[in-house]
Write an enzyme that holds these catalytic residues in place. Sequence first.
Site, mmCIF file in Angstrom:
data_model
loop_
_atom_site.group_PDB
_atom_site.id
_atom_site.type_symbol
_atom_site.label_atom_id
_atom_site.label_comp_id
_atom_site.label_asym_id
_atom_site.label_seq_id
_atom_site.Cartn_x
_atom_site.Cartn_y
_atom_site.Cartn_z
ATOM 1 N NE ARG A 160 -3.704 -2.092 -0.068
ATOM 2 C CZ ARG A 160 -3.431 -3.184 -0.583
ATOM 3 N NH1 ARG A 160 -2.214 -3.407 -1.153
ATOM 4 N NH2 ARG A 160 -4.322 -4.366 -0.549
ATOM 5 C CB SER A 237 -9.215 -1.032 3.859
ATOM 6 O OG SER A 237 -9.725 -2.305 3.326
ATOM 7 C CD GLU A 343 -6.086 0.976 1.936
ATOM 8 O OE1 GLU A 343 -5.991 0.034 2.924
ATOM 9 O OE2 GLU A 343 -6.659 1.063 0.965
HETATM 10 C C1 LIG Z 1 -15.697 0.637 -1.500
HETATM 11 C C2 LIG Z 1 -14.131 0.761 -1.599
HETATM 12 C C3 LIG Z 1 -13.258 -0.390 -1.967
HETATM 13 C C4 LIG Z 1 -11.847 0.008 -2.108
HETATM 14 N N1 LIG Z 1 -11.040 -1.337 -2.209
HETATM 15 C C5 LIG Z 1 -9.694 -1.121 -2.581
HETATM 16 C C6 LIG Z 1 -9.104 -2.414 -2.427
HETATM 17 O O1 LIG Z 1 -9.404 -3.543 -2.466
HETATM 18 N N2 LIG Z 1 -7.666 -2.246 -2.709
HETATM 19 C C7 LIG Z 1 -7.053 -1.034 -2.554
HETATM 20 O O2 LIG Z 1 -5.851 -0.889 -2.718
HETATM 21 N N3 LIG Z 1 -7.727 0.234 -2.543
HETATM 22 C C8 LIG Z 1 -9.279 0.104 -2.273
HETATM 23 N N4 LIG Z 1 -9.811 1.121 -2.111
HETATM 24 C C9 LIG Z 1 -9.208 2.633 -2.277
HETATM 25 C C10 LIG Z 1 -9.225 3.146 -3.593
HETATM 26 O O3 LIG Z 1 -10.243 2.642 -4.378
HETATM 27 C C11 LIG Z 1 -7.759 3.079 -4.106
HETATM 28 O O4 LIG Z 1 -6.839 3.634 -3.463
HETATM 29 C C12 LIG Z 1 -7.908 3.915 -5.575
HETATM 30 O O5 LIG Z 1 -6.894 3.517 -6.419
HETATM 31 C C13 LIG Z 1 -8.194 5.458 -5.345
HETATM 32 O O6 LIG Z 1 -8.203 6.069 -6.693
HETATM 33 P P1 LIG Z 1 -9.136 7.407 -6.875
HETATM 34 O O7 LIG Z 1 -8.977 7.620 -8.179
HETATM 35 O O8 LIG Z 1 -10.327 7.364 -6.262
HETATM 36 O O9 LIG Z 1 -8.101 8.373 -5.972
HETATM 37 P P2 LIG Z 1 -8.381 9.642 -5.128
HETATM 38 O O10 LIG Z 1 -8.942 9.183 -3.698
HETATM 39 O O11 LIG Z 1 -9.020 10.643 -5.990
HETATM 40 O O12 LIG Z 1 -6.902 9.828 -4.739
HETATM 41 C C14 LIG Z 1 -6.007 9.155 -3.813
HETATM 42 C C15 LIG Z 1 -4.671 9.818 -3.887
HETATM 43 O O13 LIG Z 1 -4.118 9.650 -5.134
HETATM 44 C C16 LIG Z 1 -3.749 10.800 -5.581
HETATM 45 N N5 LIG Z 1 -4.082 10.877 -6.907
HETATM 46 C C17 LIG Z 1 -4.993 10.626 -7.543
HETATM 47 N N6 LIG Z 1 -4.798 10.451 -9.162
HETATM 48 C C18 LIG Z 1 -3.660 10.900 -8.984
HETATM 49 C C19 LIG Z 1 -2.795 10.997 -10.349
HETATM 50 N N7 LIG Z 1 -2.955 10.937 -11.612
HETATM 51 N N8 LIG Z 1 -1.434 11.703 -9.967
HETATM 52 C C20 LIG Z 1 -1.146 11.837 -8.995
HETATM 53 N N9 LIG Z 1 -1.850 11.647 -7.957
HETATM 54 C C21 LIG Z 1 -3.018 11.200 -7.996
HETATM 55 C C22 LIG Z 1 -4.537 12.130 -4.869
HETATM 56 O O14 LIG Z 1 -3.992 13.040 -4.841
HETATM 57 C C23 LIG Z 1 -4.815 11.446 -3.502
HETATM 58 O O15 LIG Z 1 -3.497 11.585 -2.896
HETATM 59 C C24 LIG Z 1 -11.366 1.128 -2.030
HETATM 60 C C25 LIG Z 1 -12.085 2.067 -1.861
HETATM 61 C C26 LIG Z 1 -13.664 2.134 -1.652
HETATM 62 C C27 LIG Z 1 -14.466 3.391 -1.411
#
Ligand SMILES: Cc1cc2nc3c(=O)[nH]c(=O)nc-3n(C[C@H](O)[C@H](O)[C@H](O)COP(=O)(O)OP(=O)(O)OC[C@H]3O[C@@H](n4cnc5c(N)ncnc54)[C@H](O)[C@@H]3O)c2cc1C
Length: 351
Positions: A160, A237, A343
């Site tokens: 992570r 999580s 996380e």
């Molecule tokens: C219901 C649920 C289930 C989930 N299950 C999992 C799982 O099984 N495994 C897991 O690992 N995660 C899980 N997650 C967490 C999450 O989905 C992941 O971490 C996902 O990759 C985040 O993507 P996002 O586009 O929503 O990022 P955001 O939430 O929009 O951003 C997260 C971080 O990444 C940065 N960021 C986003 N895009 C970029 C970019 N292009 N360049 C630089 N920085 C960037 C943001 O600034 C922020 O710091 C879950 C979340 C939810 C709500």
Amino acid sequence: MRLADYTTVRLGGPARGFVRASTEEELIEAVRAADASGEPVLVLGGGSNLVVADEGFDGTVIQVATRGVSLGASPGPGMGTVAVAAGEDWDAVVARTVAEGLAGLECLSGIPGLAGATPIQNVGAYGQEVSQTITRVRVYDRKTSEVLEIPNEECGFGYRTSRFRGADRFVVLSVTFGLAVQVRSVPVRYAELAAALGVSPGDQVESTEARSAVIELRQRKGMVIDPADPDTRSVGSFFVNPVLDAGAMAAVEAAARARCGPGTRVPRFAATEDGLVKVPAAWLIERAGFGKGYHPGDGARISSKHTLALVNSGSASTAGLMALAREIRDGVRDTFGVWLAPEPVLVGVTL
Ligand SMILES: Cc1cc2nc3c(=O)[nH]c(=O)nc-3n(C[C@H](O)[C@H](O)[C@H](O)COP(=O)(O)OP(=O)(O)OC[C@H]3O[C@@H](n4cnc5c(N)ncnc54)[C@H](O)[C@@H]3O)c2cc1C
């Protein structure tokens, strides 16, 4: 405009500025202009790993909305590549690779968010992590104003985490994956998934089957976003599973026996680092007295399906969610001597 409308936990106050970048040029220019004027930047993907303060973000949010998926030449025999723009919906990317007969991402089905965020925390689930298939990450380097291709081995991937997490230096523009050209999945590693599929760990199944089974398992835990399921109003999580050395593990075992009875066995998984083990945070949280549905009464609660997910029941504030997170963290620390780490990325708040 409230950031609550852009986060899956539906929390977060206003941002001073908001820019939607639909092309790579727009994305780079928006970040470059903000950096040049000293404006704080929050790069926003799908908002599924973000906890934003009730006060909001005192700067400009730049929403990544770039598009493009290209299937490319093979990096080796039986391999194919898929280059994905940062703004592509992650689960749609996984669905596409499975449909194209490319294996390696199938167990990462149903995870919300965008492709560009997957390297940030080395997204993983059910025995797969993106670090296993990412070949390179194309980034805009805010320090040098250059566009760089960073190969997998220079991404600093860990459990992570990666060199991108918390650094605020790199904006991910696109991610390239090297996948096996086969309709069968890569070997199923995760025991719970293998059991759901009726196979043994190490076996392979059709990737479509693996994808369906993962989505079903995730839905049961409220881990697939569904507006009709209030348990999915979360960031997934909230805590990472702690990675412990032998001494810390022995202390946890002793605490567990004292609290739950002499025959208690603490579950554990091998961590990637030698000699270390990963303990399920959910097990520690439950044994510390915080069960599914735990509701201290201010709108934030533990999911009724998964102890690791903290949910906004509709009337929560970020302050309330963080207070619940602190209560759980302190309870686990007092019971087991283990500090749980968050996380999600915390914006304007601390645990
Ligand atoms: C219901 C649920 C289930 C989930 N299950 C999992 C799982 O099984 N495994 C897991 O690992 N995660 C899980 N997650 C967490 C999450 O989905 C992941 O971490 C996902 O990759 C985040 O993507 P996002 O586009 O929503 O990022 P955001 O939430 O929009 O951003 C997260 C971080 O990444 C940065 N960021 C986003 N895009 C970029 C970019 N292009 N360049 C630089 N920085 C960037 C943001 O600034 C922020 O710091 C879950 C979340 C939810 C709500």
